[in-house]
Design an enzyme around this catalytic site. Sequence first.
Site, PDB file in Angstrom:
ATOM      1  N   LEU A   1      -7.023  -3.967  -2.704  1.00 30.08           N
ATOM      2  CA  LEU A   1      -7.288  -2.991  -3.755  1.00 30.08           C
ATOM      3  C   LEU A   1      -7.926  -1.784  -3.078  1.00 30.08           C
ATOM      4  O   LEU A   1      -8.794  -1.938  -2.222  1.00 30.08           O
ATOM      5  CB  LEU A   1      -8.259  -3.535  -4.809  1.00 30.08           C
ATOM      6  CG  LEU A   1      -7.752  -4.543  -5.839  1.00 30.08           C
ATOM      7  CD1 LEU A   1      -8.894  -4.908  -6.793  1.00 30.08           C
ATOM      8  CD2 LEU A   1      -6.562  -4.021  -6.618  1.00 30.08           C
ATOM      9  N   ASP A   2      -7.517  -0.573  -3.468  1.00 30.07           N
ATOM     10  CA  ASP A   2      -8.147   0.631  -2.945  1.00 30.07           C
ATOM     11  C   ASP A   2      -9.633   0.627  -3.273  1.00 30.07           C
ATOM     12  O   ASP A   2     -10.065   0.041  -4.277  1.00 30.07           O
ATOM     13  CB  ASP A   2      -7.522   1.888  -3.561  1.00 30.07           C
ATOM     14  CG  ASP A   2      -6.075   2.071  -3.169  1.00 30.07           C
ATOM     15  OD1 ASP A   2      -5.642   1.490  -2.164  1.00 30.07           O
ATOM     16  OD2 ASP A   2      -5.372   2.824  -3.882  1.00 30.07           O
ATOM     17  N   ARG A   3     -10.388   1.322  -2.459  1.00 30.95           N
ATOM     18  CA  ARG A   3     -11.827   1.425  -2.680  1.00 30.95           C
ATOM     19  C   ARG A   3     -12.144   1.903  -4.099  1.00 30.95           C
ATOM     20  O   ARG A   3     -13.046   1.378  -4.764  1.00 30.95           O
ATOM     21  CB  ARG A   3     -12.427   2.393  -1.666  1.00 30.95           C
ATOM     22  CG  ARG A   3     -13.895   2.705  -1.902  1.00 30.95           C
ATOM     23  CD  ARG A   3     -14.422   3.628  -0.826  1.00 30.95           C
ATOM     24  NE  ARG A   3     -15.832   3.938  -1.038  1.00 30.95           N
ATOM     25  CZ  ARG A   3     -16.609   4.523  -0.140  1.00 30.95           C
ATOM     26  NH1 ARG A   3     -16.110   4.857   1.041  1.00 30.95           N
ATOM     27  NH2 ARG A   3     -17.870   4.764  -0.401  1.00 30.95           N
TER      28      ARG A   3
ATOM     29  N   ARG B   1      -0.970   5.414  -7.459  1.00 33.35           N
ATOM     30  CA  ARG B   1      -1.517   6.769  -7.386  1.00 33.35           C
ATOM     31  C   ARG B   1      -0.463   7.754  -6.904  1.00 33.35           C
ATOM     32  O   ARG B   1      -0.308   8.854  -7.468  1.00 33.35           O
ATOM     33  CB  ARG B   1      -2.718   6.774  -6.441  1.00 33.35           C
ATOM     34  CG  ARG B   1      -3.831   5.855  -6.859  1.00 33.35           C
ATOM     35  CD  ARG B   1      -4.811   5.551  -5.731  1.00 33.35           C
ATOM     36  NE  ARG B   1      -5.502   6.749  -5.262  1.00 33.35           N
ATOM     37  CZ  ARG B   1      -6.450   6.724  -4.342  1.00 33.35           C
ATOM     38  NH1 ARG B   1      -6.828   5.562  -3.791  1.00 33.35           N
ATOM     39  NH2 ARG B   1      -7.041   7.834  -3.971  1.00 33.35           N
TER      40      ARG B   1
ATOM     41  N   THR C   1     -10.372   1.712  -6.791  1.00 33.57           N
ATOM     42  CA  THR C   1      -9.777   0.892  -7.837  1.00 33.57           C
ATOM     43  C   THR C   1     -10.666  -0.314  -8.125  1.00 33.57           C
ATOM     44  O   THR C   1     -11.180  -0.945  -7.212  1.00 33.57           O
ATOM     45  CB  THR C   1      -8.379   0.405  -7.410  1.00 33.57           C
ATOM     46  OG1 THR C   1      -7.562   1.522  -7.080  1.00 33.57           O
ATOM     47  CG2 THR C   1      -7.706  -0.387  -8.522  1.00 33.57           C
TER      48      THR C   1
END
Length: 243
Positions: free
Chosen positions: A65-67, A169, A69
């Site tokens: 998971l992106d930071r 994104r 998110t």
Amino acid sequence: MGIAGGLAAQEVNLEVVYVDDALAVVDKPAGLMVHDSALARGETDFAADRLREQFGRPIFIVHRLDRATSGCLLLAFDREVASALGKTLMARDVEKDYVAVCRGWPAEERFTIDHPLDGGPGKPVKKPATTTFERIATCELAMASEHFPTSRYALLRAHPLTGRFRQIRRHLKHVSHHLIGDTSHGDGRHNRAFRMLGIHRMLLHARRLAFVHPVSGARIDVRAPFDAEFAKALALFGADVDA
């Protein structure tokens, strides 16, 4: 504990939404990196370190998971289970549902973005990337935008069929429906508008994970709750995201 500047355990533990002897799903907060990487840039606080301390045993993160998110993060407690879950992900047998807020109103209630993406910094080769979207609700706020007296936003459910770098994104940027709060691929004017409303985070949340348990064979279907700032954004739409 020796992590996160010595904060007490209850302040650094991640919320557990499912756990058994083989695996767990936790709710990663926005702003916390999953693990150390080239993108860390001096960070010392990582979800992987917290979770090893929290569970008191080795953990194996199954997906990223992106930071910025938040939401469902899947992990295993041994390599065999991690490998089995990884194969399930590769076979696209894990349902991953995200909730997002974007600028503008997508014309179609359901739409698919099929647009190849590279692998991020240092990985220039583009690979197939597909995300399906569903427009859950729309709102129009009394905030000027470009040449218009109001601003329009949409609440989306996103289902990535592939797992490319920042896929949701970048796909939303590709169709000019930028994700709100995205400082890398978003629209700064709309990000600022939401900060004026007290919403300072990126509005992308990994709401749901569903998969077949690799050991028991049971179907696991879990949801991660929304944090206070995301709930504030949802209130603008007055919609039930799980309807």
